[in-house]
Design a protein around this motif. Sequence first.
Motif, short mmCIF file in Angstrom:
data_model
loop_
_atom_site.label_atom_id
_atom_site.label_comp_id
_atom_site.label_asym_id
_atom_site.label_seq_id
_atom_site.Cartn_x
_atom_site.Cartn_y
_atom_site.Cartn_z
N MET A 1 35.27 -2.77 -6.15
CA MET A 1 35.21 -4.16 -6.57
C MET A 1 34.09 -4.29 -7.61
O MET A 1 32.96 -3.86 -7.37
N PRO A 2 34.38 -4.90 -8.77
CA PRO A 2 33.35 -5.03 -9.80
C PRO A 2 32.26 -6.01 -9.37
O PRO A 2 32.51 -6.99 -8.69
N ARG A 3 31.03 -5.68 -9.80
CA ARG A 3 29.89 -6.55 -9.48
C ARG A 3 29.91 -7.77 -10.38
O ARG A 3 30.35 -7.71 -11.51
N ARG A 4 29.38 -8.84 -9.85
CA ARG A 4 29.25 -10.08 -10.58
C ARG A 4 28.23 -9.92 -11.71
O ARG A 4 27.20 -9.29 -11.52
N LYS A 5 28.50 -10.51 -12.85
CA LYS A 5 27.55 -10.47 -13.97
C LYS A 5 26.39 -11.40 -13.65
O LYS A 5 26.58 -12.58 -13.37
N PRO A 6 25.16 -10.89 -13.70
CA PRO A 6 24.01 -11.79 -13.46
C PRO A 6 23.91 -12.82 -14.57
O PRO A 6 24.20 -12.54 -15.73
N LEU A 7 23.51 -14.02 -14.19
CA LEU A 7 23.47 -15.12 -15.15
C LEU A 7 22.06 -15.42 -15.66
O LEU A 7 21.87 -16.36 -16.41
N HIS A 8 21.06 -14.61 -15.26
CA HIS A 8 19.68 -14.91 -15.65
C HIS A 8 19.44 -14.83 -17.15
O HIS A 8 18.46 -15.38 -17.63
N ALA A 9 20.32 -14.19 -17.90
CA ALA A 9 20.16 -14.13 -19.35
C ALA A 9 21.07 -15.13 -20.06
O ALA A 9 21.05 -15.23 -21.28
N ASP A 10 21.86 -15.87 -19.33
CA ASP A 10 22.77 -16.86 -19.90
C ASP A 10 21.98 -17.98 -20.55
O ASP A 10 20.92 -18.37 -20.07
N SER A 11 22.48 -18.52 -21.63
CA SER A 11 21.75 -19.60 -22.32
C SER A 11 22.00 -20.97 -21.69
O SER A 11 21.39 -21.95 -22.10
N CYS A 12 22.87 -21.05 -20.70
CA CYS A 12 23.16 -22.32 -20.03
C CYS A 12 22.22 -22.53 -18.84
O CYS A 12 22.19 -21.68 -17.93
N PRO A 13 21.46 -23.63 -18.80
CA PRO A 13 20.57 -23.87 -17.66
C PRO A 13 21.31 -24.00 -16.33
O PRO A 13 20.78 -23.61 -15.30
N VAL A 14 22.53 -24.52 -16.35
CA VAL A 14 23.30 -24.65 -15.11
C VAL A 14 23.63 -23.26 -14.57
O VAL A 14 23.47 -22.99 -13.38
N ALA A 15 24.04 -22.35 -15.44
CA ALA A 15 24.37 -20.99 -15.02
C ALA A 15 23.14 -20.30 -14.42
O ALA A 15 23.24 -19.65 -13.39
N ARG A 16 21.99 -20.47 -15.05
CA ARG A 16 20.78 -19.84 -14.52
C ARG A 16 20.40 -20.42 -13.17
O ARG A 16 19.97 -19.72 -12.27
N CYS A 17 20.56 -21.72 -13.02
CA CYS A 17 20.25 -22.38 -11.74
C CYS A 17 21.18 -21.87 -10.64
O CYS A 17 20.72 -21.55 -9.55
N VAL A 18 22.45 -21.77 -10.95
CA VAL A 18 23.42 -21.28 -9.98
C VAL A 18 23.09 -19.84 -9.58
O VAL A 18 23.26 -19.45 -8.42
N ASP A 19 22.56 -19.06 -10.50
CA ASP A 19 22.19 -17.68 -10.20
C ASP A 19 21.06 -17.64 -9.15
O ASP A 19 20.99 -16.72 -8.36
N VAL A 20 20.21 -18.66 -9.13
CA VAL A 20 19.06 -18.68 -8.22
C VAL A 20 19.40 -19.39 -6.90
O VAL A 20 19.08 -18.89 -5.83
N ILE A 21 20.02 -20.55 -6.96
CA ILE A 21 20.25 -21.34 -5.74
C ILE A 21 21.70 -21.71 -5.50
O ILE A 21 21.99 -22.53 -4.64
N GLY A 22 22.61 -21.09 -6.22
CA GLY A 22 23.99 -21.52 -6.18
C GLY A 22 24.83 -21.02 -5.02
O GLY A 22 25.96 -21.47 -4.86
N ASP A 23 24.31 -20.13 -4.21
CA ASP A 23 25.14 -19.71 -3.08
C ASP A 23 24.91 -20.65 -1.90
O ASP A 23 23.90 -21.34 -1.81
N ARG A 24 25.86 -20.67 -1.01
CA ARG A 24 25.85 -21.59 0.14
C ARG A 24 24.55 -21.53 0.92
O ARG A 24 23.94 -22.56 1.20
N TRP A 25 24.12 -20.34 1.28
CA TRP A 25 22.97 -20.23 2.17
C TRP A 25 21.69 -20.67 1.50
O TRP A 25 20.85 -21.32 2.13
N SER A 26 21.49 -20.33 0.24
CA SER A 26 20.26 -20.72 -0.45
C SER A 26 20.11 -22.23 -0.51
O SER A 26 19.04 -22.78 -0.24
N LEU A 27 21.17 -22.92 -0.87
CA LEU A 27 21.10 -24.38 -0.93
C LEU A 27 20.86 -25.00 0.44
O LEU A 27 20.10 -25.96 0.57
N LEU A 28 21.47 -24.44 1.47
CA LEU A 28 21.27 -24.98 2.81
C LEU A 28 19.87 -24.68 3.33
O LEU A 28 19.29 -25.49 4.07
N ILE A 29 19.30 -23.54 2.94
CA ILE A 29 17.91 -23.25 3.30
C ILE A 29 16.99 -24.27 2.63
O ILE A 29 16.08 -24.81 3.28
N VAL A 30 17.21 -24.55 1.36
CA VAL A 30 16.40 -25.54 0.65
C VAL A 30 16.57 -26.91 1.31
O VAL A 30 15.59 -27.63 1.54
#
Length: 148
Positions: free
Chosen positions: A1-30
């Motif tokens: 299965m191919p790995r997901r492309k990291p979004l930390h170098a993306d120029s879109c702030p939404v993409a970078r944010c999703v890379d940090v807190i966009g998964d279910r567990w991270s948002l629920l922890i916050v």
Amino acid sequence: MPRRKPLHADSCPVARCVDVIGDRWSLLIVRDAFDGVGRFGDFQRSLGVARNILADRLRKLVDAGILQPRPASDGTAYQEYVLTPRGESLFPVVVALRQWGERHLFTRGERHSQLVDRRTGRPIPLMAPTAKDGSALPPAATEVRKRP
């Protein structure tokens, strides 16, 4: 299965944010951290998440500067995770998600939690983007501009 492309170098702030807190567990922890949860075991009980996943998400949130570990406030050997100023600045994001969920994911009369102002006990006003003059700013009145 191919790995997901990291979004930390993306120029879109939404993409970078999703890379940090966009998964279910991270948002629920916050979310839980805003509700006063701080210990590993309390996060696990609240969320029902596997220990290895919780440990991974807590580490990532600490690495991102959103949570900070500190000795437990009761003097026990445990540690607590507290929101940093960067983490606290996620409050409008959590509120916006909560309010969208309240409006669109519950049937009329269905029980759900609601965020209220502690001083008045009343629901907080709906968050919405506004123009400089205070008028509502609908999506069609905005555009994304790339910055140099």
